[in-house]
Write a protein that holds these residues in place. Sequence first.
Motif, PDB file in Angstrom:
ATOM      1  N   UNK A  91       5.387  17.118  -1.058  1.00  0.00           N
ATOM      2  CA  UNK A  91       5.596  15.886  -1.810  1.00  0.00           C
ATOM      3  C   UNK A  91       7.080  15.686  -2.111  1.00  0.00           C
ATOM      4  N   UNK A  92       7.757  16.778  -2.462  1.00  0.00           N
ATOM      5  CA  UNK A  92       9.205  16.692  -2.694  1.00  0.00           C
ATOM      6  C   UNK A  92       9.907  16.174  -1.443  1.00  0.00           C
ATOM      7  N   UNK A  93       9.547  16.699  -0.284  1.00  0.00           N
ATOM      8  CA  UNK A  93      10.179  16.273   0.963  1.00  0.00           C
ATOM      9  C   UNK A  93       9.953  14.785   1.214  1.00  0.00           C
ATOM     10  N   UNK A  94       8.749  14.318   0.930  1.00  0.00           N
ATOM     11  CA  UNK A  94       8.423  12.903   1.147  1.00  0.00           C
ATOM     12  C   UNK A  94       9.180  12.013   0.164  1.00  0.00           C
ATOM     13  N   UNK A  95       9.209  12.403  -1.093  1.00  0.00           N
ATOM     14  CA  UNK A  95       9.853  11.583  -2.113  1.00  0.00           C
ATOM     15  C   UNK A  95      11.369  11.541  -1.961  1.00  0.00           C
ATOM     16  N   UNK A  96      11.935  12.445  -1.168  1.00  0.00           N
ATOM     17  CA  UNK A  96      13.372  12.428  -0.899  1.00  0.00           C
ATOM     18  C   UNK A  96      13.748  11.451   0.213  1.00  0.00           C
ATOM     19  N   UNK A  97      12.753  10.836   0.848  1.00  0.00           N
ATOM     20  CA  UNK A  97      13.001   9.962   1.998  1.00  0.00           C
ATOM     21  C   UNK A  97      13.322   8.537   1.545  1.00  0.00           C
ATOM     22  N   UNK A  98      14.575   8.136   1.644  1.00  0.00           N
ATOM     23  CA  UNK A  98      14.973   6.788   1.257  1.00  0.00           C
ATOM     24  C   UNK A  98      14.337   5.739   2.154  1.00  0.00           C
ATOM     25  N   UNK A  99      14.126   6.100   3.426  1.00  0.00           N
ATOM     26  CA  UNK A  99      13.543   5.145   4.358  1.00  0.00           C
ATOM     27  C   UNK A  99      12.161   4.695   3.955  1.00  0.00           C
ATOM     28  N   UNK A 100      11.375   5.588   3.349  1.00  0.00           N
ATOM     29  CA  UNK A 100      10.036   5.205   2.903  1.00  0.00           C
ATOM     30  C   UNK A 100      10.105   4.202   1.756  1.00  0.00           C
TER      31      UNK A 100
ATOM     32  N   UNK B  34       0.828  -1.207   0.000  1.00  0.00           N
ATOM     33  CA  UNK B  34       0.000   0.000   0.000  1.00  0.00           C
ATOM     34  C   UNK B  34       0.863   1.259   0.000  1.00  0.00           C
ATOM     35  N   UNK B  35       1.938   1.238   0.797  1.00  0.00           N
ATOM     36  CA  UNK B  35       2.849   2.385   0.829  1.00  0.00           C
ATOM     37  C   UNK B  35       3.502   2.598  -0.532  1.00  0.00           C
ATOM     38  N   UNK B  36       3.953   1.529  -1.153  1.00  0.00           N
ATOM     39  CA  UNK B  36       4.546   1.617  -2.485  1.00  0.00           C
ATOM     40  C   UNK B  36       3.562   2.238  -3.465  1.00  0.00           C
ATOM     41  N   UNK B  37       2.299   1.843  -3.376  1.00  0.00           N
ATOM     42  CA  UNK B  37       1.265   2.389  -4.268  1.00  0.00           C
ATOM     43  C   UNK B  37       1.115   3.889  -4.075  1.00  0.00           C
ATOM     44  N   UNK B  38       1.066   4.338  -2.831  1.00  0.00           N
ATOM     45  CA  UNK B  38       0.858   5.756  -2.583  1.00  0.00           C
ATOM     46  C   UNK B  38       2.094   6.587  -2.934  1.00  0.00           C
ATOM     47  N   UNK B  39       3.277   6.041  -2.763  1.00  0.00           N
ATOM     48  CA  UNK B  39       4.470   6.743  -3.228  1.00  0.00           C
ATOM     49  C   UNK B  39       4.446   6.896  -4.745  1.00  0.00           C
ATOM     50  N   UNK B  40       3.956   5.872  -5.425  1.00  0.00           N
ATOM     51  CA  UNK B  40       3.823   5.955  -6.893  1.00  0.00           C
ATOM     52  C   UNK B  40       2.777   6.983  -7.285  1.00  0.00           C
ATOM     53  N   UNK B  41       1.658   7.008  -6.563  1.00  0.00           N
ATOM     54  CA  UNK B  41       0.627   8.025  -6.819  1.00  0.00           C
ATOM     55  C   UNK B  41       1.234   9.428  -6.711  1.00  0.00           C
ATOM     56  N   UNK B  42       1.982   9.648  -5.636  1.00  0.00           N
ATOM     57  CA  UNK B  42       2.556  10.978  -5.401  1.00  0.00           C
ATOM     58  C   UNK B  42       3.537  11.347  -6.495  1.00  0.00           C
ATOM     59  N   UNK B  43       4.401  10.412  -6.865  1.00  0.00           N
ATOM     60  CA  UNK B  43       5.399  10.694  -7.902  1.00  0.00           C
ATOM     61  C   UNK B  43       4.731  11.028  -9.230  1.00  0.00           C
ATOM     62  N   UNK B  44       3.696  10.276  -9.607  1.00  0.00           N
ATOM     63  CA  UNK B  44       3.005  10.551 -10.876  1.00  0.00           C
ATOM     64  C   UNK B  44       2.277  11.886 -10.828  1.00  0.00           C
ATOM     65  N   UNK B  45       1.652  12.182  -9.691  1.00  0.00           N
ATOM     66  CA  UNK B  45       0.953  13.463  -9.572  1.00  0.00           C
ATOM     67  C   UNK B  45       1.932  14.622  -9.618  1.00  0.00           C
ATOM     68  N   UNK B  46       3.133  14.448  -9.069  1.00  0.00           N
ATOM     69  CA  UNK B  46       4.141  15.500  -9.147  1.00  0.00           C
ATOM     70  C   UNK B  46       4.575  15.747 -10.590  1.00  0.00           C
ATOM     71  N   UNK B  47       4.724  14.691 -11.359  1.00  0.00           N
ATOM     72  CA  UNK B  47       5.072  14.848 -12.771  1.00  0.00           C
ATOM     73  C   UNK B  47       3.998  15.648 -13.500  1.00  0.00           C
TER      74      UNK B  47
END
Length: 201
Positions: free
Chosen positions: A185-194, A7-20
Motif C-alpha cells: 500500500x505504501x508503494x502504491x500511495x507513493x505513485x503520483x501518476x495514480x 472509482x480510482x480516486x475512491x479506492x486510493x482513499x480506501x487504501x489511505x484510510x485503511x493504512x491510517x
Amino acid sequence: MNDFSENLKTHLSFIARSCELYDQGHKEEALRVAVSLRVMFHDTAHSISLLKHLQRKESIHLISTFASQKSMSAEYGNVHWHTVIPVMLTSRGVQAPTNSWPTRSVLVIDDWWQEQIWLEGAIALSRKDIILSAANQDGGAHVDANPNEKTRKVKRGPDATVRINGKLFEGGMSNHHLPLIRQMAYEVLECKGLYELAKST
C-alpha cells in the motif's frame, strides 16, 4: 457511463484510510487494502481492472521496496537466490517499514504485480499471490473453507527461526501477509501518476 477515474480516486482513499487504521493497530485493515489493490490491478477472463479500463497499465510505474530475485541479482551479481524473505520483525514486533526501506526498482504495473518478493525453497510468491490470497480466501472479500497452499503459507509465515537481541522470537511470524500488504500500500500511495489519473476527467 462509468467514471473509472472517480472509482480510482475512491479506492486510493480506501487504501489511505485503511493504512491510517492499520498504523493505529487495526492490522486486519490490510485485508481491505487487498480488495482495493485487486480491483485496481487484477485482470481475469471475466473481470477488468481499473487501470486496464483507464488504459494506463503500461504507462503507470510503481516503486518496489522489496528484494526480489531480479533486484538481488542486479545488486549483488548474477546469482540465483534460494531464499529471499521479506521479514519485518523489529524490537517492537512486526512492523511494515514503509519509507525506511529503499526503492530497489521502478516497475510498470504488471511487472510490479507479478514480481516475486518471497522466495523460500520451492515457494515463490508474488504481490499478486499475496493479494489474491488475502482478498479471495482470507476474508478480504471472501472466506474459503479450504484455502490453497499459497494462502496457508502467507498466513503461516516464513519457516524461519528469528532472534532479536539474542532472544528467540516466537509466534510473531504468522499472518505475515498483513504487513506485506501494508508495505505494498505504501508503494502504491507513493505513485503520483495514480493520483493524477484519479483527478482526470
